[in-house]
Design an enzyme around this catalytic site. Structure first.
Site, mmCIF file in Angstrom:
data_model
loop_
_atom_site.group_PDB
_atom_site.id
_atom_site.type_symbol
_atom_site.label_atom_id
_atom_site.label_comp_id
_atom_site.label_asym_id
_atom_site.label_seq_id
_atom_site.Cartn_x
_atom_site.Cartn_y
_atom_site.Cartn_z
ATOM 1 N N GLU A 90 -24.834 23.515 8.759
ATOM 2 C CA GLU A 90 -23.951 24.392 9.519
ATOM 3 C C GLU A 90 -22.772 24.858 8.661
ATOM 4 O O GLU A 90 -22.338 24.156 7.746
ATOM 5 C CB GLU A 90 -23.423 23.679 10.765
ATOM 6 C CG GLU A 90 -22.380 22.605 10.474
ATOM 7 C CD GLU A 90 -21.678 22.089 11.713
ATOM 8 O OE1 GLU A 90 -21.322 22.909 12.594
ATOM 9 O OE2 GLU A 90 -21.487 20.862 11.795
ATOM 10 N N ASP A 96 -17.757 11.945 -4.886
ATOM 11 C CA ASP A 96 -17.266 13.142 -5.603
ATOM 12 C C ASP A 96 -16.159 13.770 -4.761
ATOM 13 O O ASP A 96 -16.171 14.968 -4.465
ATOM 14 C CB ASP A 96 -18.414 14.128 -5.822
ATOM 15 C CG ASP A 96 -18.049 15.248 -6.800
ATOM 16 O OD1 ASP A 96 -16.987 15.157 -7.439
ATOM 17 O OD2 ASP A 96 -18.812 16.224 -6.915
#
Length: 286
Positions: free
Chosen positions: A82, A191
């Site tokens: 999404e 990350d």
């Protein structure tokens, strides 16, 4: 067979009809569907990269602690999720981010370096290969799996000079003394720079593009400090409300930043190499 273009990938993984495609970068497109939905379609050409990202998102979501975009589907080449509508980074959302990260880290991992369930051992952080090889000891694992491989790459490429590598190698030798109090394996985003935090228009933070694995919780927080994060003091405030950090954690930020800086040095060159060497010297000076 995997789709050959983002529109086909979006249609396959959402079951919708595509009405428009907009390029956002070389590997990322926004695709509009006739039913009003908007999805992001990301292309990964490296073998295993999409699987690593998708299983990472699923693992973070499975903790029930952080928000990630709804994953519509993926295959070996494409990931369809999404589109999160973004807004300004407010203080309340930053506190929520900190609390959510603390709970996510507490959800844990089987070992340091453990990949997400069904995730590949040969994974990625950004465009760099990252091996998820599980070990029980954080100092040894961090040196062997997160620091030295990228140091070797940077030396082989001429980005770090052989005589400079000794600074990082000395740090690795001293890691048992510099690592601080022992911590259990945390469930890491892996990350967590500011670009992988989306500040939703709904007032909530979302995490994207993980390099998820079991690791030390201070590594995620050091990454937020490395490239700047809006409302960072409020993020840390929220984090410590749930899981107070160990004494001296701020002095260990350079130690945990060494890994992403060496990754950047291997990918992008000398400027990051100099930052990595500075981080190693700072960590050794503690």
């Amino acid at each position: 067979m995997s789709p050959t273009d983002p529109a086909t990938a979006a249609a396959l993984h959402t079951g919708g009809t595509v009405s428009g495609v907009r390029d956002r970068s070389g590997a990322l497109c926004e695709v509009e569907l006739l039913d009003g939905r908007s999805v992001m379609v990301k292309q990964n050409r490296a073998p295993g990269a999409t699987r690593a990202e998708a299983t990472g998102l699923e693992w973070l979501a499975a903790s029930g602690t952080v928000r990630v975009p709804l994953l519509h589907g993926w295959d070996e080449r494409w990931l369809v999720a999404e589109r999160v509508v973004t807004g300004p980074p407010g203080r309340a959302a930053a506190v929520e981010l900190g609390r959510s990260l603390a709970r996510m880290h507490r959800a844990g991992a089987p070992a340091f370096g453990a990949p997400p369930p069904d995730g590949p051992v040969e994974a990625y952080i950004g465009q760099a290969p990252m091996r998820n090889n599980a070990q029980d000891s954080w100092p040894g694992w961090y040196a062997e799996q997160r620091v030295l491989p990228y140091l070797r790459t940077a030396v082989d490429d001429g980005t770090i000079r052989p005589q400079e590598a000794g600074t990082v190698e000395r740090l690795c030798d001293r890691l048992p003394d510099l690592a601080g109090p022992a911590e259990p394996p945390a469930r890491l985003h892996g990350d967590l720079w500011n670009g992988n935090v989306l500040w939703g228009a709904d007032g909530h933070p979302y995490l994207i593009d993980p390099a998820a694995h079991g690791g030390h919780r201070e590594t995620d927080l050091a990454m937020l400090h490395l490239f700047g994060c809006p409302q960072l003091p409020s993020v840390i405030q929220g984090y410590e409300e749930i899981a107070p950090l160990s004494e001296g954690w701020r002095t260990r930020i350079p130690l945990h930043q060494l890994f992403p800086l060496l990754v950047h040095a291997a990918l992008f060159g000398r400027g990051y190499a100099e930052q990595a060497l500075d981080a190693a010297r700072s960590a050794l000076a503690v």
